[in-house]
Design an enzyme around this catalytic site. Structure first.
Site, PDB file in Angstrom:
ATOM      1  N   HIS A  38       0.809  -1.221   0.000  1.00 45.80           N
ATOM      2  CA  HIS A  38       0.000   0.000   0.000  1.00 45.80           C
ATOM      3  C   HIS A  38       0.841   1.270   0.000  1.00 45.80           C
ATOM      4  CE1 HIS A  38      -2.125  -3.248   2.215  1.00 45.80           C
ATOM      5  NE2 HIS A  38      -3.069  -2.936   1.356  1.00 45.80           N
ATOM      6  N   GLU A  46      -2.982   3.231   1.965  1.00 43.96           N
ATOM      7  CA  GLU A  46      -2.490   3.865   0.737  1.00 43.96           C
ATOM      8  C   GLU A  46      -2.634   5.380   0.813  1.00 43.96           C
ATOM      9  OE1 GLU A  46      -3.503   4.328  -3.977  1.00 43.96           O
ATOM     10  OE2 GLU A  46      -4.083   2.431  -3.036  1.00 43.96           O
ATOM     11  N   CYS A  93      -5.910   1.808 -10.629  1.00 41.39           N
ATOM     12  CA  CYS A  93      -5.051   0.833 -11.303  1.00 41.39           C
ATOM     13  C   CYS A  93      -5.840  -0.062 -12.244  1.00 41.39           C
ATOM     14  CB  CYS A  93      -4.259   0.024 -10.272  1.00 41.39           C
ATOM     15  SG  CYS A  93      -5.079  -1.440  -9.656  1.00 41.39           S
ATOM     16  N   SER A 101      -6.399  -8.946  -3.626  1.00 38.91           N
ATOM     17  CA  SER A 101      -5.534  -9.562  -2.618  1.00 38.91           C
ATOM     18  C   SER A 101      -5.923 -10.994  -2.297  1.00 38.91           C
ATOM     19  CB  SER A 101      -5.584  -8.734  -1.320  1.00 38.91           C
ATOM     20  OG  SER A 101      -5.224  -7.399  -1.561  1.00 38.91           O
TER      21      SER A 101
END
Length: 324
Positions: A90, A142, A211, A283
């Site tokens: 992160h 993040e 992203c 994740s």
């Protein structure tokens, strides 16, 4: 034992269940890289290797790395001076590696390269005299890491369209904006529209900060959800990108539930359900997807089908210090 609603009352046979599997789903290149960094660090330096914050937001992954010799802590002060430490995917504020250097620690930065790209953009914008409006979720690692790249007071966080209306800036102020990489594409677009309407001169990033993996997983859910009676999202409750997948499905009018493991599925959720969609946050490993499909197969006669909206071939290099 089968619940009554899972069998045809006349024949006693298990009812069919169509399971749509979203693709892309699960691990992204940044998560693959971060996990490999911890594993390589353990190989190179020997166990234990400390990791500041969960390397990625997934309990299964964290527990498997603990078994290999990783020790997870929240702050650098919990790490002995003579022990190697890995920074999570992160990202961390600049103060963290600075402190590690001061203490002459061995450290490896597993920050996702796409997050690092946002960090570099922030630095350049500050050098140009811009104040940064950062779109993100307060308290997320993040966000803490990105806001920690610039001097205090030079970045302002907004979470909603409503927050934009309360910003104190004028048309004379030099403004720019950046975003967290794991946000809802649709929510972020609305906030950006509000920012640009209020501050037409605001400088946008050259490319979208959200992203590729976050966008791709959301698009796959959008394609899948209309055909589903229920969508199961495998991910952690503190995983931003996983929570966004639940929201995307719900916006399509489909009931969605966030689960960490197959054991959390309540068989009554399948009452009256003919089609279940399954996806996983960036994740969550593929083994958990198979675990969920297997569990559904204990109750119903499962037929699987994939809903693919993109191909992902992104690979990120490991840090040089682990390449020997």
């Amino acid at each position: 034992m089968n619940a009554p609603f899972q069998q045809d009352k006349k024949s006693g046979e298990r009812k069919p269940l169509m399971v749509l599997i979203a693709a892309p789903r699960g691990f992204c290149a940044g998560v693959d890289r971060a996990i490999e960094i911890v594993e390589k660090a353990i190989e190179k330096f020997g166990a234990p290797v400390y990791v500041r914050h969960e390397i990625v937001h997934n309990r299964f992954v964290v527990d498997s790395l603990k078994e290999k010799g990783a020790i997870f802590v929240e702050e650098l002060e919990e790490v002995p001076d003579d022990m190697p430490v890995v920074f999570s995917a992160h990202g961390v504020p600049k103060s963290v590696p600075a402190e590690a250097k001061r203490r002459e620690m061995i450290y490896v930065d597993a920050t996702c390269p796409l997050v690092s790209k946002v960090h570099r953009q922030a630095e350049r914008l500050i050098e140009k005299g811009k104040h940064i409006i950062f779109i993100g979720h307060a308290g997320h690692p993040e966000v803490i890491g990105t806001m920690g790249q610039v001097p205090e007071g030079q970045m302002t966080l907004v979470e909603t369209v409503e927050d934009v209306a309360t910003l104190p800036f004028t048309h004379e102020d030099k403004l720019s904006f950046l975003t967290q990489t794991t946000l809802s594409v649709d929510d972020t677009a609305e906030i950006v529209v509000a920012l640009q309407a209020r501050y037409p001169h605001i400088v946008a990033p050259k490319a979208e900060d959200i992203c590729y993996a976050t966008s791709n997983r959301q698009e796959a859910v959008k394609a899948m959800a209309p055909s589903c009676d229920l969508v199961l999202v495998i991910g952690a409750p503190n995983s931003s990108n996983s929570l966004r997948l639940v929201e995307v499905a719900e916006r399509m009018g489909t009931t969605a539930r966030l689960i960490q493991r197959a054991s959390e599925i309540d068989p009554t959720w399948l009452d009256g359900v003919g089609t279940v969609g399954v996806t996983a946050g960036a994740s969550a490993p593929e083994v958990l997807v198979r675990e969920v499909v297997t569990k559904l197969g204990e109750w119903r006669e499962v037929e699987e089908s994939k809903i693919r909206t993109a191909e992902e071939k992104m690979v990120f290099k490991l840090p040089r210090q682990l390449m020997d």
